[in-house]
Write a protein that holds these residues in place. Sequence first.
Motif, short mmCIF file in Angstrom:
data_model
loop_
_atom_site.label_atom_id
_atom_site.label_comp_id
_atom_site.label_asym_id
_atom_site.label_seq_id
_atom_site.Cartn_x
_atom_site.Cartn_y
_atom_site.Cartn_z
N TRP A 1 -20.82 -2.83 17.02
CA TRP A 1 -21.73 -3.85 17.55
C TRP A 1 -22.02 -4.90 16.49
O TRP A 1 -22.13 -6.08 16.78
N TYR B 1 -27.31 -14.92 19.41
CA TYR B 1 -27.26 -16.36 19.61
C TYR B 1 -28.60 -16.93 20.05
O TYR B 1 -28.84 -18.11 19.91
N VAL B 2 -29.49 -16.06 20.57
CA VAL B 2 -30.84 -16.54 20.86
C VAL B 2 -31.68 -16.55 19.61
O VAL B 2 -32.29 -17.56 19.25
N THR C 1 -42.70 -1.55 21.44
CA THR C 1 -42.51 -2.83 22.12
C THR C 1 -41.75 -3.80 21.22
O THR C 1 -40.86 -4.52 21.68
N ASN D 1 -19.53 -7.61 16.44
CA ASN D 1 -19.82 -8.66 17.41
C ASN D 1 -20.83 -9.65 16.87
O ASN D 1 -20.63 -10.85 16.95
N THR E 1 -34.15 -5.59 20.50
CA THR E 1 -32.87 -5.27 21.14
C THR E 1 -32.60 -6.22 22.30
O THR E 1 -31.46 -6.37 22.71
N ALA E 2 -33.66 -6.86 22.84
CA ALA E 2 -33.44 -7.75 23.97
C ALA E 2 -33.09 -9.16 23.51
O ALA E 2 -32.89 -10.03 24.33
N THR E 3 -33.05 -9.39 22.21
CA THR E 3 -32.78 -10.73 21.71
C THR E 3 -31.38 -10.79 21.13
O THR E 3 -31.17 -10.35 20.01
N PRO E 4 -30.41 -11.30 21.87
CA PRO E 4 -29.07 -11.38 21.30
C PRO E 4 -29.03 -12.37 20.13
O PRO E 4 -29.91 -13.21 20.01
N ILE F 1 -20.71 -13.88 16.09
CA ILE F 1 -21.63 -14.90 16.60
C ILE F 1 -22.37 -15.59 15.46
O ILE F 1 -22.44 -16.82 15.38
N TYR G 1 -31.24 -7.61 15.53
CA TYR G 1 -30.67 -7.08 16.77
C TYR G 1 -30.35 -5.59 16.64
O TYR G 1 -30.63 -4.81 17.55
N ILE H 1 -38.13 -2.90 21.33
CA ILE H 1 -37.50 -3.33 22.58
C ILE H 1 -37.25 -4.84 22.53
O ILE H 1 -36.18 -5.32 22.90
N LEU H 2 -38.23 -5.56 22.00
CA LEU H 2 -38.09 -7.02 21.92
C LEU H 2 -36.87 -7.40 21.09
O LEU H 2 -36.10 -8.28 21.46
N VAL I 1 -30.64 -19.25 17.07
CA VAL I 1 -31.04 -20.60 17.45
C VAL I 1 -32.55 -20.79 17.25
O VAL I 1 -33.01 -21.80 16.73
N VAL I 2 -33.32 -19.76 17.65
CA VAL I 2 -34.78 -19.86 17.49
C VAL I 2 -35.14 -19.95 16.01
O VAL I 2 -35.96 -20.78 15.59
#
Lengths: 484, 351
Positions: B286, B182-183, B171, B289, B177-180, B293, B228, B174-175, B186-187
Amino acid sequence: MDPLTWTGALGVVLNPLLAIAAVAFVLSAVAQFVLSFAAPAPTLQAEADGTLARSPGLVGLADQAMKWSFGALILVLLAYLVGGIVMPYGEAGIVGAVSARFLPVWIALLATFALSIATKRSTGLYGKLFDSTIGMIGFGLVMFWVFTAVFVGLFDMIATHDPLQQIVAMKNEPPGTPVTGGPEGIFPHYLLGGDNLARDVFTRMVEGSVVVMQVAPVATVFAFMVGITLDLPAGYYGGRLDTVLSFLANLILAFPVILLFYLLVTPEIVQTGIPSYMAAVLFVFPLVFFAVLLNSRYYTRPGLRTPLLAVVLGLLFVLYFSLVNAAGSRIDIPGLGWLDLFDVPGGILVVFVSVVFVNSPTVFRIVRGLALDIKTRDYVAAAQTRGEGAWYIMLWEILPNARGPLIVDFCLRIGYTTILLGTLGFFGLGLPPESPDWGTTINDGRRLISVYPHPALPPAFALLTMVLGLNLLADGLREESLKD
Amino acid sequence: MGLFILRRLGVMLLTALCLTFIVFFLTNLSPNLEKLAKTQGNFRMTDAQVESFLRDRGYLQPTIVKYGQWLGVTPGWVIEGRDGTVRSKCFGELETGDLPEGETNLCGVLQGNWGYSTVFRDDVGEIIATRLALTGKLMFWVMLVMVPGALVIGVLAGMREGSRTDRSLSTVSILTTATPEYVSGVVFIAVFASSAVGLRWFNGSATSAMEQATFVNFTLPVMTIALYGMGYIARMTRASMTEVMTAQYIRTARLKGVSFRNIVLKHALRNALIAPFTVIMLQFPWLLNGVVIVETIFNYKGFGWTLVQAAGNNDIELLLGVSVVSVFVVLVTQLLSDIGYVYLNPRIRIS
């Protein structure tokens, strides 16, 4: 009006409970993790009635503690949400007020889950999803944003203010500040504060979901159609066609995505009309796809095929023409204005085209691999022996049998498209600067983030939960489809 | 094997040529050139002035000729401008109007001349070298954090498939990989570097890290990129580890009474690390990229930041240089991953 605190009257009771549950959960999780390496393996003991008993030991104890504290944590969080809906406005703080705004979404979610779980034995793979916790969580997160987009976009329900309305006194105000200086009769608070241009952060966050839902799924569907139409023949026939198409796909894949975006999505390039021409080419593929799909199936029955093809292709062509033809752009065929049902705003079309363009080579690769694998199966040989045409075999034998991995990849790819859209917004490409989409709002918010973090965080979490939901959903689907 | 590498090199060359031509074509479209002329000269130029500006500097030749000159296979232009000065691509303004004796009039990438950046007003080769060194520093630390972290998570999750450890670690991956970027960037800044939360452990800007990287100013950018990529590599490692753990020889070892620790460390680990190796190599595009950012968020003026500046200002030669380097990185890592895979896994032999 007083400013709202985060949890209001509910917090007095629930905040200590939440803290206790959270601490217990973290402690038991760490204990469980550490003990699972250190503790001896559980011993098995045979009982008199022939059953085996497993003494849980310390690990099992930590396990139980983790389960219970996690349950308590969820209960407390639910209490915040329910409290907000039940109690009068303002009593339950910001969390409660936000939860009350989302009331239509909660009702729709409850209804969907109740219906799906009640009928889960008769709905195939979709029903099986509700056997896996991970899949259900993912589905819930995704549907939360889908319903939000529907209620905001179609019924204008959840949003509290106008996403572009600026109330000067509210500039950079923290969450829960009462609105002063706005027109009469508007919503009394900026629930999640005001951004740098004095707009409501909460409203912009929920409006952002509409932009994502408009572009991401459709762009992914288009990417899949382009990928499938090009690549099934490549995988099936192999040879030179395969070599050329694979080379082209690798060419696009070798490009850094951001460079491609910067080259395609600038006002200067839009002037030259390249994105419109690309749209004209890329959007032909769905037409080809459906034409071949229906023709290969029904060509033995011309009485059915001809009207069916005429209707489907006619409808698709009108859609195609409306998408591509836009007054004032490079593709504007005079005299056919009456066929042009709607104009897609130039910015959205460019974003759409570039996202499809970036995604289709990856789809191409995946489908090619699947086609190469499936074409060696017996049922393909049987179809060949029956004398079926090549396209029939590709679209009606190979494609349906590749659906499992394709559905999983489709979910992942919508998530990836959402990330790409955010990237475009983040670099200020394509979408208009006042657009409420998540990437743009994150970019706006990050400039002052070390002083005012509140405008950037809600869209960031929105995007995170949406993509996470899609990933979990894909994971759940993969797990359940492998069980067959 | 030699033939395979040769063929791959040929394809690489062809790909690089195609890609640079696409970039060249897109940056040389007339609206882009007009914008370039206006930013270089002044914004109130008339159309005629724009045209003569571009003509005098060789921008209005056919695209394919210009591309040849940039590559260095066709002779550089020599144009007598309307103001009477004679300009040439290779030797700048010519006072006598003639090319210097005894020198070839070829100056392109093949001759090592990368051109001149119109934004930074400097030699493109030099800009790319310095910026690439800065990004190299960033990537070194990212790899140092990401690869071991991902491998440990993947191996721990994969060694007991279906256990609670496996589920929680999966989990987590997965978390991530789901966080680009720029998110998460910023966090991270909001939590660890803002005055609003008040932790202020790290710096929200990595500009000072270009000179001297310290724990305070370099942690956030490195963690943002590493997180990421970490999830994806960890999931691949887990998949490969679970596959190895169900193999026959592991069962044999277990039946012989080898301890679980020894099974994992001595029998399973090596075979389980073959697949992640390719994945790590294929992560480079990747990461590129992510670098763009993160360097924008943290204002770290490396390669990605240069890409944004070059693309935003239509700095043609710098943009071409940047794309050559990034395409080269992508293709070389692909080749290395293929060769490495064959080398590590003796069961596969390429004919």
